[in-house]
Design a protein around this motif. Structure first.
Motif, mmCIF file in Angstrom:
data_model
loop_
_atom_site.group_PDB
_atom_site.id
_atom_site.type_symbol
_atom_site.label_atom_id
_atom_site.label_comp_id
_atom_site.label_asym_id
_atom_site.label_seq_id
_atom_site.Cartn_x
_atom_site.Cartn_y
_atom_site.Cartn_z
ATOM 1 N N PHE A 25 0.492 -1.261 -0.277
ATOM 2 C CA PHE A 25 -0.109 0.668 -0.637
ATOM 3 C C PHE A 25 0.261 1.460 -0.440
ATOM 4 C CE2 PHE A 25 -2.265 -3.516 2.024
ATOM 5 C CZ PHE A 25 -3.669 -3.075 1.285
ATOM 6 N N GLU A 26 1.987 0.973 0.214
ATOM 7 C CA GLU A 26 2.982 2.305 0.186
ATOM 8 C C GLU A 26 2.714 2.916 -1.160
ATOM 9 O OE1 GLU A 26 7.253 1.931 1.197
ATOM 10 O OE2 GLU A 26 6.406 0.011 2.062
ATOM 11 N N LYS A 27 2.487 2.649 -1.830
ATOM 12 C CA LYS A 27 2.447 3.469 -3.307
ATOM 13 C C LYS A 27 1.454 4.292 -3.433
ATOM 14 C CE LYS A 27 -0.435 -0.410 -5.572
ATOM 15 N NZ LYS A 27 -0.394 -0.993 -6.667
ATOM 16 N N TYR A 28 0.299 4.136 -2.527
ATOM 17 C CA TYR A 28 -0.770 4.785 -2.543
ATOM 18 C C TYR A 28 -0.444 6.230 -1.180
ATOM 19 C CZ TYR A 28 -3.075 1.530 -4.288
ATOM 20 O OH TYR A 28 -3.697 0.385 -5.535
ATOM 21 N N TRP A 29 0.406 6.133 -0.586
ATOM 22 C CA TRP A 29 0.796 7.322 0.816
ATOM 23 C C TRP A 29 2.331 8.190 -0.017
ATOM 24 C CZ3 TRP A 29 0.468 2.953 3.222
ATOM 25 C CH2 TRP A 29 1.553 2.325 3.730
ATOM 26 N N ARG A 30 3.235 7.402 -1.425
ATOM 27 C CA ARG A 30 4.361 8.104 -1.522
ATOM 28 C C ARG A 30 3.840 8.974 -2.553
ATOM 29 N NH1 ARG A 30 8.382 3.248 -2.682
ATOM 30 N NH2 ARG A 30 9.207 3.322 -0.250
#
Length: 107
Positions: A88-93
Motif C-alpha cells: 500500500f506504500e505506493k498510495y501514500w508515497r
C-alpha cells in the motif's frame, strides 16, 4: 509460552492511542509496569489491562524482576505488519510527493 497472533490481533491492539503510546515508550527502553503507569493519567489497573492486550497480541513481553514486571517491545509483529502494509506504500508515497510539491510552491 509461545504466543500466536494474527494481523487482526495486532491491528486491534494498535487501535488504542494508549497502547500505541506504550509501544513508543517501550521502543526507547524496557520499563516496569509501575514506571509505565506513572506516565499516564490512568489507574494502574487500566494501564495493566492495556499491557495485557499488548502482551496477548505479541507486541510486548514481560519478565519478573523481583516483585516488579519489566515490559519490553517485541518487534516481530510490527515487522509482519510492515510487510502486510508494504503493497500500500505506493498510495501514500504519491500523496507525500504531491504534498512536497505543494510545499515547494508555497515557499
Amino acid at each position: 509460552m509461545v504466543v500466536v497472533t494474527t494481523t487482526d490481533d495486532v491491528f486491534a491492539a494498535l487501535a488504542s492511542p494508549v497502547r500505541r503510546r506504550l509501544l513508543e515508550i517501550l521502543a526507547e527502553q524496557p520499563q516496569s509496569a509501575g514506571a509505565l503507569s506513572d506516565q499516564f493519567a490512568l489507574s494502574r489497573p487500566a494501564v495493566a489491562e492495556h499491557l495485557r492486550v499488548l502482551r496477548e497480541a505479541g507486541l510486548v513481553a514481560d519478565k519478573a524482576s523481583g516483585r516488579r514486571r519489566i515490559y519490553e517491545l517485541t518487534p516481530e509483529p510490527l515487522a509482519d505488519l510492515g510487510e502486510w502494509l508494504h503493497p500500500f506504500e505506493k498510495y501514500w508515497r504519491g500523496r507525500l510527493s504531491s504534498l512536497a510539491d505543494i510545499a515547494k510552491d508555497v515557499e
